[in-house]
Scaffold this active site. Structure first.
Site, PDB file in Angstrom:
ATOM      1  N   HIS A   1      -3.636  -5.638   1.135  1.00 48.04           N
ATOM      2  CA  HIS A   1      -3.317  -6.009   2.511  1.00 48.04           C
ATOM      3  C   HIS A   1      -3.730  -7.468   2.729  1.00 48.04           C
ATOM      4  O   HIS A   1      -4.750  -7.915   2.211  1.00 48.04           O
ATOM      5  CB  HIS A   1      -4.076  -5.132   3.499  1.00 48.04           C
ATOM      6  CG  HIS A   1      -3.692  -3.689   3.458  1.00 48.04           C
ATOM      7  ND1 HIS A   1      -2.560  -3.205   4.065  1.00 48.04           N
ATOM      8  CD2 HIS A   1      -4.297  -2.615   2.874  1.00 48.04           C
ATOM      9  CE1 HIS A   1      -2.487  -1.892   3.878  1.00 48.04           C
ATOM     10  NE2 HIS A   1      -3.520  -1.515   3.155  1.00 48.04           N
TER      11      HIS A   1
ATOM     12  N   CYS B   1       0.830  -1.207   0.000  1.00 46.58           N
ATOM     13  CA  CYS B   1       0.000   0.000   0.000  1.00 46.58           C
ATOM     14  C   CYS B   1       0.867   1.261   0.000  1.00 46.58           C
ATOM     15  O   CYS B   1       1.513   1.560  -0.990  1.00 46.58           O
ATOM     16  CB  CYS B   1      -0.981  -0.038   1.168  1.00 46.58           C
ATOM     17  SG  CYS B   1      -2.395   1.073   0.964  1.00 46.58           S
TER      18      CYS B   1
END
Length: 521
Positions: free
Chosen positions: A449, A335
């Site tokens: 994630h 991310c």
């Protein structure tokens, strides 16, 4: 309406979240429909529900302990700090606004009616609700607009158990002081105390417990010992204190995996699946600590990507990362970490910094936007190219699952290839690429994630790292889900042994009976 019990604390990080998870597990084991609830959570560690709503990670693992799927109603308000002065305000899983502390404090009463409606909607489907407070109910400067401690308990008329952490010292002063700062009505709502994180012989506490019960007229329901649990933390406080610090070194037969501890580190639970593997030594690298020569370096997610990138530069860690890349040590960015690995970042949304050069290890650029992506995803990892080591690719088609939480869009250049192909978002079929892998095969970034939670992908990656270290492969990885279920059961077993659970059942029932009588009157 469901029975209720609320755990409030003498302060932050006293163990409320874990004890709520333990009670949820106990009630679930005893055959009840039970759910957690925290009206307002402040944490950078969040997750995504099946509906694509963002909520606090603590309520997600509490829901897991309760044997149910996470539901955004369990955490209607989530605050994610973006700086020391501001936070992103998320209401029912969606970004509502950005506010400073004073503005949000003034706005909170306008949320209370909505929070109560959400709570009652959730409670109508359950038999027991275990509520969690935040910080301490004795913050007298915030009491007039409280929506998460006594303000919430009063609104839905819930009995309260006060949790005190003895490990930090001064436990009896913390109990007495907290109760002394409450109003008479608030003190009457506190039905018991749990002393948490005790080390040593509990016989040494007996006299103190008798005295505090006499002084406060509130019974101590139990003394929980300090137990080692690998249950997801609500925030990264534990990381900076002692968990995963560099006190020990990886053995020759272990893989040394280093994660950079960023100031605005988010979703560090991405790496729990790595930490539980028998051949992995996971460590977090703080400021002024040497990264050394890990087998794998990870740059994690961030709630202030450009601010944390600036931190890497000012702390000297950027040079360390570039040094490791020159040595051929593999690097993964998740991310915000993925965004930092690129050539250029254009912000103005998250950090207030207009643009900044990235680390230049991936040929990509990121532009931030006001729209936030919050999705659960499935993806196919790119298959190993011919005549390529493909450290971050797979030998055969493999599915991974995870979730996205980001406010940027990244475009990759010709000197990278996608990491994976997304095949679904929130259950809807899609076809789009995610992430990037450098042509050298040593640097990878992804928005997903939880990519390490699926054992086949993780084991193949770890075995490729083992091969580089001239270690034989392992056939199987530790299942994260099975591991967590054992941890929830272990927590419940300890709470049954050291806390009077039957008394908690009785005080919930007695309180409900009193409510019923008052309603009839």
């Amino acid at each position: 309406m469901a029975l209720s019990i609320m755990l409030q604390g003498t302060g932050s990080d006293v163990g409320k979240s874990v004890l709520v998870a333990g009670l949820c597990r106990i009630f679930f084991q005893d055959g009840y429909r039970v759910a957690p609830f925290k009206s307002q959570n402040m944490a950078l560690n969040s997750g995504i529900t099946e509906a694509g709503d963002e909520m606090g990670r603590a309520q997600i693992f509490q829901a897991e302990a309760a044997g149910i799927k996470p539901d955004v109603r369990m955490n209607p308000v989530l605050l994610k700090p973006t700086s020391d002065m501001q936070a992103q305000v998320i209401v029912m899983g969606k970004v509502f606004n950005h506010m400073d502390a004073v503005t949000y404090h003034q706005y909170k009463p306008r949320l209370m009616d909505h929070i109560e409606q959400v709570y009652r909607s959730l409670a109508s489907e359950q038999e027991i609700i275990v509520l969690e407070g935040a910080g301490s109910p004795a913050e007298i400067n915030l009491r007039d607009r409280d929506i998460v401690n006594m303000g919430m308990a009063e609104r839905i008329d819930a009995p309260v158990i006060l949790v005190a952490d003895i490990d930090r010292g001064g436990v009896f002063a913390a109990i007495y002081g907290t109760l002394a700062l409450l109003s008479d009505d608030e003190r009457a709502r506190v039905k018991g105390v749990i002393i948490n994180k005790f080390r040593g012989d509990v016989a040494l506490l007996h006299s103190g417990i008798e005295m505090i019960e006499q002084m406060t007229s509130v019974p101590v329901l139990g003394v929980m010992p300090f137990i080692e649990l690998n249950i997801e933390d609500e925030d990264s406080v534990g990381l900076s204190q002692n968990k995963y610090r560099q006190r020990n070194h990886a053995s020759h037969n272990q893989l040394d995996i280093a994660v950079i501890h960023l100031p605005y580190l988010s979703n560090f639970t991405d790496f729990n699946a790595l930490a539980i593997q028998p051949d992995v030594h996971l460590r977090y690298v703080m400021r002024d600590e040497k990264i050394g020569y890990p087998d794998l370096l990870i740059i994690p997610g961030s709630k202030n990507t450009l601010g944390d990138l600036k931190y890497l530069r000012e702390s000297g860690m950027e040079q360390e990362i570039l040094r490791l890349n020159q040595l051929g040590i593999p690097i993964i960015g998740i991310c915000g970490g993925y965004q930092m690995l690129g050539n250029r970042l254009y912000d103005g949304i998250e950090s207030g910094i207009a643009q900044m050069d990235g680390l230049g290890l991936l040929d990509c650029e990121t532009r931030f936007s006001a729209e936030k992506t919050t999705t659960q995803v499935e993806a196919k990892v790119s298959v190993l190219p011919p005549d390529d080591e493909g450290l971050f690719q797979v030998d055969n088609e493999m599915i991974i699952e995870g979730y996205e939480i980001h406010m940027g869009q990244t475009v990759i250049g010709s000197n990278t290839r996608p990491f994976c192909r997304l095949i679904s978002r929130n259950g809807q079929v899609v076809e789009s690429d995610d992430g990037a892998v450098s042509l050298s095969g040593n640097v990878m970034g992804s928005y997903i994630h939880g990519i390490f939670d699926r054992e086949p992908f993780t084991r193949q990656l770890l075995n490729k790292l083992r091969q580089r270290k001239q270690l034989p492969p392992l056939e199987q990885s530790q299942s994260l889900d099975a591991f967590k279920q054992r941890e929830y059961d272990h927590l419940a077993d300890n709470m049954r042994e050291y806390i009077d659970i039957q008394k908690i059942y009785r005080l919930m029932a007695d309180h409900a009976e009193q409510q019923s009588k008052q309603t009839k009157i």
